[in-house]
Design an enzyme around this catalytic site. Structure first.
Site, PDB file in Angstrom:
ATOM      1  N   CYS A 120      35.968  86.745  77.011  1.00 23.63           N
ATOM      2  CA  CYS A 120      36.706  87.389  75.925  1.00 23.63           C
ATOM      3  C   CYS A 120      38.019  87.899  76.486  1.00 23.63           C
ATOM      4  O   CYS A 120      38.234  87.887  77.702  1.00 23.63           O
ATOM      5  CB  CYS A 120      35.907  88.539  75.319  1.00 23.63           C
ATOM      6  SG  CYS A 120      36.532  88.999  73.674  1.00 23.63           S
ATOM      7  N   LYS A 195      27.945  87.862  65.716  1.00 24.50           N
ATOM      8  CA  LYS A 195      28.333  89.157  66.278  1.00 24.50           C
ATOM      9  C   LYS A 195      28.998  89.972  65.179  1.00 24.50           C
ATOM     10  O   LYS A 195      29.974  89.530  64.566  1.00 24.50           O
ATOM     11  CB  LYS A 195      29.296  88.949  67.448  1.00 24.50           C
ATOM     12  CG  LYS A 195      29.821  90.265  68.020  1.00 24.50           C
ATOM     13  CD  LYS A 195      30.597  90.043  69.300  1.00 24.50           C
ATOM     14  CE  LYS A 195      31.208  91.355  69.775  1.00 24.50           C
ATOM     15  NZ  LYS A 195      31.969  91.201  71.017  1.00 24.50           N
ATOM     16  N   ARG A 217      38.151  95.210  64.449  1.00 26.33           N
ATOM     17  CA  ARG A 217      37.814  93.808  64.715  1.00 26.33           C
ATOM     18  C   ARG A 217      37.236  93.092  63.487  1.00 26.33           C
ATOM     19  O   ARG A 217      36.593  92.060  63.607  1.00 26.33           O
ATOM     20  CB  ARG A 217      36.799  93.730  65.858  1.00 26.33           C
ATOM     21  CG  ARG A 217      37.219  94.389  67.158  1.00 26.33           C
ATOM     22  CD  ARG A 217      36.577  93.703  68.345  1.00 26.33           C
ATOM     23  NE  ARG A 217      36.531  94.482  69.566  1.00 26.33           N
ATOM     24  CZ  ARG A 217      37.581  94.781  70.332  1.00 26.33           C
ATOM     25  NH1 ARG A 217      38.788  94.377  69.980  1.00 26.33           N
ATOM     26  NH2 ARG A 217      37.424  95.487  71.436  1.00 26.33           N
ATOM     27  N   LYS A 248      24.011  89.915  67.690  1.00 23.71           N
ATOM     28  CA  LYS A 248      24.463  91.167  68.307  1.00 23.71           C
ATOM     29  C   LYS A 248      25.115  92.073  67.285  1.00 23.71           C
ATOM     30  O   LYS A 248      25.950  91.588  66.537  1.00 23.71           O
ATOM     31  CB  LYS A 248      25.470  90.823  69.404  1.00 23.71           C
ATOM     32  CG  LYS A 248      26.097  92.015  70.064  1.00 23.71           C
ATOM     33  CD  LYS A 248      27.209  91.581  70.974  1.00 23.71           C
ATOM     34  CE  LYS A 248      27.916  92.819  71.469  1.00 23.71           C
ATOM     35  NZ  LYS A 248      29.089  92.509  72.231  1.00 23.71           N
ATOM     36  N   SER A 274      25.275  98.803  73.753  1.00 19.61           N
ATOM     37  CA  SER A 274      25.474 100.108  74.400  1.00 19.61           C
ATOM     38  C   SER A 274      25.110 101.289  73.505  1.00 19.61           C
ATOM     39  O   SER A 274      24.522 102.262  73.967  1.00 19.61           O
ATOM     40  CB  SER A 274      26.934 100.223  74.850  1.00 19.61           C
ATOM     41  OG  SER A 274      27.819 100.069  73.755  1.00 19.61           O
TER      42      SER A 274
HETATM   43  C1  PBG Z   1      33.786  92.117  73.947  1.00 15.58           C
HETATM   44  C2  PBG Z   1      32.400  92.657  73.899  1.00 15.58           C
HETATM   45  C3  PBG Z   1      31.923  93.837  73.290  1.00 15.58           C
HETATM   46  C4  PBG Z   1      30.581  93.951  73.658  1.00 15.58           C
HETATM   47  C5  PBG Z   1      30.275  92.851  74.427  1.00 15.58           C
HETATM   48  N1  PBG Z   1      31.401  92.040  74.554  1.00 15.58           N
HETATM   49  C6  PBG Z   1      32.606  94.901  72.515  1.00 15.58           C
HETATM   50  C7  PBG Z   1      33.369  94.585  71.299  1.00 15.58           C
HETATM   51  O1  PBG Z   1      33.239  93.529  70.680  1.00 15.58           O
HETATM   52  O2  PBG Z   1      34.175  95.447  70.960  1.00 15.58           O
HETATM   53  C8  PBG Z   1      29.684  95.099  73.284  1.00 15.58           C
HETATM   54  C9  PBG Z   1      28.515  95.320  74.178  1.00 15.58           C
HETATM   55  C10 PBG Z   1      27.840  96.626  74.006  1.00 15.58           C
HETATM   56  O3  PBG Z   1      28.195  97.462  73.147  1.00 15.58           O
HETATM   57  O4  PBG Z   1      26.899  96.861  74.769  1.00 15.58           O
HETATM   58  N2  PBG Z   1      34.209  91.355  72.904  1.00 15.58           N
END
Ligand code: PBG
Length: 326
Positions: A120, A195, A217, A248, A274
């Site tokens: 990413c 996602k 986003r 996710k 997280s």
């Molecule tokens: C990056 C990404 C994110 C996560 C994994 N890859 C954050 C986002 O999309 O802002 C989140 C992982 C987590 O919260 O544990 N694109």
């Protein structure tokens, strides 16, 4: 009619009976542990927003990899933080970037550990979006070209699997082609296929320093209200060549995992993100619930819904907690 013949409590009377009829079991075999790699040397710094997680320099990752492999966890998912950010996120494909270096260190310390890399741009761009921004908007197709470069640099550094998490349309096919044309036809793709634009990424964005500087986003990540569309996203990624598809976050989207399981045959991963992790941690720290029991229930539910692979910050705790609970 007397009392009901069927008494479901009969099979719940003892730990042995409960074990005999338990339908879902967590296994260390399906766990993936995320790691955060930063520039620098001899660094293992606690991440303030994420309990028991660390920022590691590439030279320190070897120890961590050996510990993870020793616990029987088969795979890690690497996130990189760069020294410098710019509008295109060019450090993401730097040959000697921290993440690229870490791959080599892990392969030396734990050759059998599967190395998956997050592909990413958000941690690498100065605006924090997951792609190239033109006129205030994320440019889909130009971003796909860059993501393919990032994936290729990870493969060249020795990654076993790349995991695009950006949610651009068509990126899986861009990445597959770039890998194939450069001799990496055996490198797998795990697509963050469904996602969602979730509130549960907060602690991660602090850890990865990847929060968007403006806007959100929602023009690329999915609306949490949609599940038919999630299936369309997953179908497309499979068509484009994804070997594994991911849902996710996990907890608020167990129905999506379940539907995906019914519809598709390929391995399904779920990311216990997280915010889900820290929610349990914070509640346990406040004395409101039992951390181990909540962890077990949460992770078992994700598996029960149909996930084959579980990406979780609890992976080490789960690997250590044998036989939990009776
Ligand atoms: C990056 C990404 C994110 C996560 C994994 N890859 C954050 C986002 O999309 O802002 C989140 C992982 C987590 O919260 O544990 N694109």
């Amino acid at each position: 009619m007397g009392f009901p013949q069927t008494r479901l409590r009969r099979l719940r009377r003892s730990p042995g009976l409960r074990r005999l009829v338990r339908e879902t079991a967590l296994s260390v075999d399906n766990l993936v542990y995320p790691l955060f790699i930063r520039p620098g040397r001899r660094m293992k710094t606690p991440i303030p927003s994420m309990a028991n997680c660390f920022h590691l320099s590439a030279d320190k990752v070897a120890e961590e990899a050996a510990e993870i492999a020793g616990l029987g966890i088969p795979a890690v998912l690497l996130f990189g933080l760069p020294d410098q950010k710019d509008p295109s996120g060019s450090q993401a494909w730097a040959e000697q970037g921290p993440l690229q270096q870490a791959i080599g260190q892990i392969k030396k310390a734990a050759p059998d550990l599967v190395v998956i890399t997050d592909v990413c741009l958000c941690a690498y761009t100065d605006h924090g979006h997951c792609g190239l921004v033109r006129d205030g908007k994320v440019d889909n197709d130009a971003t796909c070209e860059l993501l393919a470069k990032v994936a290729l640099s990870h493969a060249q550094a020795g990654a076993d699997m790349v995991a695009p998490s950006d949610m651009m349309d068509g990126r899986v096919s861009f990445i597959r082609q770039a890998l194939d044309h450069n001799g990496f036809q055996d490198v797998c793709i795990m697509a963050y296929a469904a996602k969602f634009a979730s509130a549960f990424y907060g602690p991660f964005r602090d850890a990865a320093e990847s929060a968007p500087a403006f806007g959100d986003r929602k023009t690329y990540q999915m609306d949490p209200a949609n599940s038919d569309q999630a299936l369309a996203e997953i179908a497309l990624d499979i068509e484009e060549g994804a070997d594994i598809v991911m849902v996710k976050p996990a907890l608020c989207f167990l129905d999506v995992i379940y539907r995906a399981r019914q519809r598709f045959d390929c391995p399904i991963a779920a990311y216990n993100v997280s915010g889900e992790y820290m929610m349990v941690h914070a509640a346990a720290a406040a004395g409101l619930l039992d951390r181990q029991a909540a962890m077990w229930e949460m992770c078992t539910s994700i598996k029960r819904a149909g996930a084959d692979i579980l990406i979780t910050y609890f992976a080490k705790d789960l690997a250590r907690a044998t036989g939990l609970p009776r």
